[in-house]
Design a protein around this motif. Structure first.
Motif, PDB file in Angstrom:
ATOM      1  N   SER A   1      -4.829  26.820   5.296  1.00  0.00           N
ATOM      2  CA  SER A   1      -4.749  26.313   3.923  1.00  0.00           C
ATOM      3  C   SER A   1      -3.369  25.743   3.610  1.00  0.00           C
ATOM      4  O   SER A   1      -3.248  24.657   3.039  1.00  0.00           O
ATOM      5  CB  SER A   1      -5.085  27.432   2.939  1.00  0.00           C
ATOM      6  N   LEU A   2      -2.336  26.475   3.982  1.00  0.00           N
ATOM      7  CA  LEU A   2      -0.974  26.029   3.686  1.00  0.00           C
ATOM      8  C   LEU A   2      -0.611  24.766   4.460  1.00  0.00           C
ATOM      9  O   LEU A   2       0.132  23.915   3.951  1.00  0.00           O
ATOM     10  CB  LEU A   2       0.029  27.144   3.993  1.00  0.00           C
ATOM     11  N   GLU A   3      -1.129  24.635   5.669  1.00  0.00           N
ATOM     12  CA  GLU A   3      -0.851  23.437   6.463  1.00  0.00           C
ATOM     13  C   GLU A   3      -1.437  22.189   5.805  1.00  0.00           C
ATOM     14  O   GLU A   3      -1.003  21.078   6.099  1.00  0.00           O
ATOM     15  CB  GLU A   3      -1.371  23.607   7.888  1.00  0.00           C
ATOM     16  N   GLN A   4      -2.415  22.360   4.914  1.00  0.00           N
ATOM     17  CA  GLN A   4      -2.972  21.235   4.159  1.00  0.00           C
ATOM     18  C   GLN A   4      -2.413  21.187   2.738  1.00  0.00           C
ATOM     19  O   GLN A   4      -2.963  20.532   1.855  1.00  0.00           O
ATOM     20  CB  GLN A   4      -4.502  21.324   4.149  1.00  0.00           C
ATOM     21  N   ASN A   5      -1.302  21.903   2.524  1.00  0.00           N
ATOM     22  CA  ASN A   5      -0.586  21.894   1.234  1.00  0.00           C
ATOM     23  C   ASN A   5      -1.461  22.318   0.058  1.00  0.00           C
ATOM     24  O   ASN A   5      -1.382  21.743  -1.028  1.00  0.00           O
ATOM     25  CB  ASN A   5       0.032  20.514   0.974  1.00  0.00           C
ATOM     26  N   LYS A   6      -2.275  23.332   0.276  1.00  0.00           N
ATOM     27  CA  LYS A   6      -3.150  23.836  -0.778  1.00  0.00           C
ATOM     28  C   LYS A   6      -2.506  25.008  -1.512  1.00  0.00           C
ATOM     29  O   LYS A   6      -1.718  25.764  -0.945  1.00  0.00           O
ATOM     30  CB  LYS A   6      -4.494  24.284  -0.194  1.00  0.00           C
ATOM     31  N   LYS A   7      -2.878  25.140  -2.789  1.00  0.00           N
ATOM     32  CA  LYS A   7      -2.507  26.341  -3.530  1.00  0.00           C
ATOM     33  C   LYS A   7      -3.405  27.463  -3.038  1.00  0.00           C
ATOM     34  O   LYS A   7      -4.617  27.285  -2.908  1.00  0.00           O
ATOM     35  CB  LYS A   7      -2.711  26.145  -5.031  1.00  0.00           C
ATOM     36  N   VAL A   8      -2.789  28.619  -2.777  1.00  0.00           N
ATOM     37  CA  VAL A   8      -3.516  29.740  -2.176  1.00  0.00           C
ATOM     38  C   VAL A   8      -3.254  31.009  -2.971  1.00  0.00           C
ATOM     39  O   VAL A   8      -2.116  31.306  -3.335  1.00  0.00           O
ATOM     40  CB  VAL A   8      -3.071  29.962  -0.708  1.00  0.00           C
ATOM     41  N   ILE A   9      -4.336  31.750  -3.213  1.00  0.00           N
ATOM     42  CA  ILE A   9      -4.237  33.126  -3.698  1.00  0.00           C
ATOM     43  C   ILE A   9      -4.718  33.998  -2.547  1.00  0.00           C
ATOM     44  O   ILE A   9      -5.835  33.823  -2.056  1.00  0.00           O
ATOM     45  CB  ILE A   9      -5.115  33.366  -4.946  1.00  0.00           C
ATOM     46  N   ALA A  10      -3.862  34.920  -2.099  1.00  0.00           N
ATOM     47  CA  ALA A  10      -4.207  35.795  -0.978  1.00  0.00           C
ATOM     48  C   ALA A  10      -4.404  37.228  -1.466  1.00  0.00           C
ATOM     49  O   ALA A  10      -3.606  37.746  -2.246  1.00  0.00           O
ATOM     50  CB  ALA A  10      -3.128  35.761   0.094  1.00  0.00           C
TER      51      ALA A  10
ATOM     52  N   PRO B   1       3.855  25.691  -4.881  1.00  0.00           N
ATOM     53  CA  PRO B   1       4.295  26.471  -3.718  1.00  0.00           C
ATOM     54  C   PRO B   1       5.466  25.812  -2.999  1.00  0.00           C
ATOM     55  O   PRO B   1       5.609  24.582  -3.007  1.00  0.00           O
ATOM     56  CB  PRO B   1       3.054  26.490  -2.814  1.00  0.00           C
ATOM     57  N   ASN B   2       6.308  26.649  -2.416  1.00  0.00           N
ATOM     58  CA  ASN B   2       7.336  26.129  -1.532  1.00  0.00           C
ATOM     59  C   ASN B   2       6.656  25.473  -0.344  1.00  0.00           C
ATOM     60  O   ASN B   2       5.567  25.893   0.065  1.00  0.00           O
ATOM     61  CB  ASN B   2       8.252  27.258  -1.039  1.00  0.00           C
ATOM     62  N   ARG B   3       7.285  24.464   0.198  1.00  0.00           N
ATOM     63  CA  ARG B   3       6.715  23.772   1.353  1.00  0.00           C
ATOM     64  C   ARG B   3       6.614  24.748   2.525  1.00  0.00           C
ATOM     65  O   ARG B   3       7.581  25.406   2.873  1.00  0.00           O
ATOM     66  CB  ARG B   3       7.563  22.569   1.729  1.00  0.00           C
ATOM     67  N   TYR B   4       5.424  24.826   3.083  1.00  0.00           N
ATOM     68  CA  TYR B   4       5.183  25.759   4.178  1.00  0.00           C
ATOM     69  C   TYR B   4       5.797  25.236   5.469  1.00  0.00           C
ATOM     70  O   TYR B   4       5.557  24.100   5.865  1.00  0.00           O
ATOM     71  CB  TYR B   4       3.679  25.975   4.381  1.00  0.00           C
ATOM     72  N   VAL B   5       6.589  26.083   6.089  1.00  0.00           N
ATOM     73  CA  VAL B   5       7.163  25.791   7.395  1.00  0.00           C
ATOM     74  C   VAL B   5       6.747  26.932   8.300  1.00  0.00           C
ATOM     75  O   VAL B   5       7.119  28.084   8.058  1.00  0.00           O
ATOM     76  CB  VAL B   5       8.703  25.692   7.326  1.00  0.00           C
ATOM     77  N   LYS B   6       5.954  26.601   9.304  1.00  0.00           N
ATOM     78  CA  LYS B   6       5.461  27.632  10.206  1.00  0.00           C
ATOM     79  C   LYS B   6       6.649  28.295  10.902  1.00  0.00           C
ATOM     80  O   LYS B   6       7.492  27.607  11.486  1.00  0.00           O
ATOM     81  CB  LYS B   6       4.504  27.014  11.231  1.00  0.00           C
ATOM     82  N   PRO B   7       6.729  29.620  10.824  1.00  0.00           N
ATOM     83  CA  PRO B   7       7.846  30.320  11.451  1.00  0.00           C
ATOM     84  C   PRO B   7       7.839  30.124  12.967  1.00  0.00           C
ATOM     85  O   PRO B   7       6.793  29.962  13.590  1.00  0.00           O
ATOM     86  CB  PRO B   7       7.588  31.801  11.114  1.00  0.00           C
ATOM     87  N   SER B   8       9.037  30.144  13.529  1.00  0.00           N
ATOM     88  CA  SER B   8       9.150  30.046  14.989  1.00  0.00           C
ATOM     89  C   SER B   8       8.607  31.324  15.615  1.00  0.00           C
ATOM     90  O   SER B   8       8.423  32.337  14.942  1.00  0.00           O
ATOM     91  CB  SER B   8      10.612  29.859  15.388  1.00  0.00           C
ATOM     92  N   ASN B   9       8.370  31.282  16.889  1.00  0.00           N
ATOM     93  CA  ASN B   9       7.874  32.470  17.599  1.00  0.00           C
ATOM     94  C   ASN B   9       8.816  33.648  17.453  1.00  0.00           C
ATOM     95  O   ASN B   9       8.385  34.786  17.402  1.00  0.00           O
ATOM     96  CB  ASN B   9       7.640  32.163  19.077  1.00  0.00           C
ATOM     97  N   VAL B  10      10.126  33.384  17.358  1.00  0.00           N
ATOM     98  CA  VAL B  10      11.099  34.468  17.199  1.00  0.00           C
ATOM     99  C   VAL B  10      10.827  35.198  15.887  1.00  0.00           C
ATOM    100  O   VAL B  10      10.826  36.421  15.834  1.00  0.00           O
ATOM    101  CB  VAL B  10      12.546  33.921  17.246  1.00  0.00           C
ATOM    102  N   GLY B  11      10.575  34.436  14.824  1.00  0.00           N
ATOM    103  CA  GLY B  11      10.274  35.059  13.537  1.00  0.00           C
ATOM    104  C   GLY B  11       9.008  35.880  13.582  1.00  0.00           C
ATOM    105  O   GLY B  11       8.952  36.988  13.049  1.00  0.00           O
ATOM    106  N   ILE B  12       7.985  35.359  14.227  1.00  0.00           N
ATOM    107  CA  ILE B  12       6.718  36.079  14.343  1.00  0.00           C
ATOM    108  C   ILE B  12       6.911  37.351  15.154  1.00  0.00           C
ATOM    109  O   ILE B  12       6.403  38.415  14.794  1.00  0.00           O
ATOM    110  CB  ILE B  12       5.637  35.172  14.970  1.00  0.00           C
ATOM    111  N   ILE B  13       7.655  37.244  16.237  1.00  0.00           N
ATOM    112  CA  ILE B  13       7.919  38.421  17.078  1.00  0.00           C
ATOM    113  C   ILE B  13       8.637  39.492  16.271  1.00  0.00           C
ATOM    114  O   ILE B  13       8.305  40.678  16.347  1.00  0.00           O
ATOM    115  CB  ILE B  13       8.709  38.027  18.341  1.00  0.00           C
ATOM    116  N   ASN B  14       9.592  39.094  15.450  1.00  0.00           N
ATOM    117  CA  ASN B  14      10.314  40.072  14.618  1.00  0.00           C
ATOM    118  C   ASN B  14       9.402  40.722  13.587  1.00  0.00           C
ATOM    119  O   ASN B  14       9.511  41.920  13.328  1.00  0.00           O
ATOM    120  CB  ASN B  14      11.514  39.415  13.935  1.00  0.00           C
ATOM    121  N   VAL B  15       8.488  39.947  12.993  1.00  0.00           N
ATOM    122  CA  VAL B  15       7.533  40.512  12.041  1.00  0.00           C
ATOM    123  C   VAL B  15       6.642  41.530  12.743  1.00  0.00           C
ATOM    124  O   VAL B  15       6.398  42.631  12.231  1.00  0.00           O
ATOM    125  CB  VAL B  15       6.682  39.399  11.382  1.00  0.00           C
TER     126      VAL B  15
END
Length: 160
Positions: free
Chosen positions: A80-89, A138-152
């Protein structure tokens, strides 16, 4: 049109659909609502509901949607975010047997903290989130790098 995505978990997520139906009945939602329900069996004359579809069809529905309401699964959120949509999660919760643990609370919290979506902790907050969505940019979505995902992932595992 509002697209609701419940993902493909083999657990029920009636709570969210019940709350969406309440918001349709009280007039807080007057848009067409289309639901990808996965394994959640739900009957409604107020929403168009299907269980599964192809990734291509889901992407097409996302493109057409004005708002996405989704479980807090990374795949649904990112599509959803990759298509710049408003999202409620809305996180699925272990205590309601909607998932095996509460990791979706962490996912929703992180995406919300970064201003990428509107996160709610309880379905009773949906009405407020819907009102907020009207003005939300929404803030512009920037997919986190693998390092960020690994830390999460490491942080999550450390909490277990």
């Amino acid at each position: 049109m509002i697209l609701v995505m419940l993902g493909t978990q083999n657990n029920d997520f009636h709570r969210l659909l019940d709350e969406i139906e309440k918001n349709i009945e009280n007039g807080n939602i007057d848009d067409e609502v289309i639901v990808q329900a996965g394994f959640t069996k739900y009957k409604s004359d107020k929403m168009k509901i299907f269980s599964m579809t192809s990734k291509e069809n889901l992407e097409d529905l996302i493109k057409k949607a004005d708002l996405i309401i989704t479980h807090a699964g990374v795949g649904s959120i990112e599509m959803s975010l990759e298509q710049n949509k408003k999202v409620i999660a809305v996180p699925r919760l272990k205590r309601f047997r909607e998932h095996v643990n509460d990791h979706q609370k962490d996912i929703e919290g992180e995406f919300s903290r970064r201003g990428w979506l509107i996160g709610i902790n309880d379905v009773s907050e949906l009405s407020l989130a819907l009102n907020k969505a009207n003005e939300f940019i929404p803030n512009r979505y920037v997919k986190p790098s693998n390092v960020g995902i690994i830390n999460v992932i490491k942080t999550f595992i450390d909490k277990i």
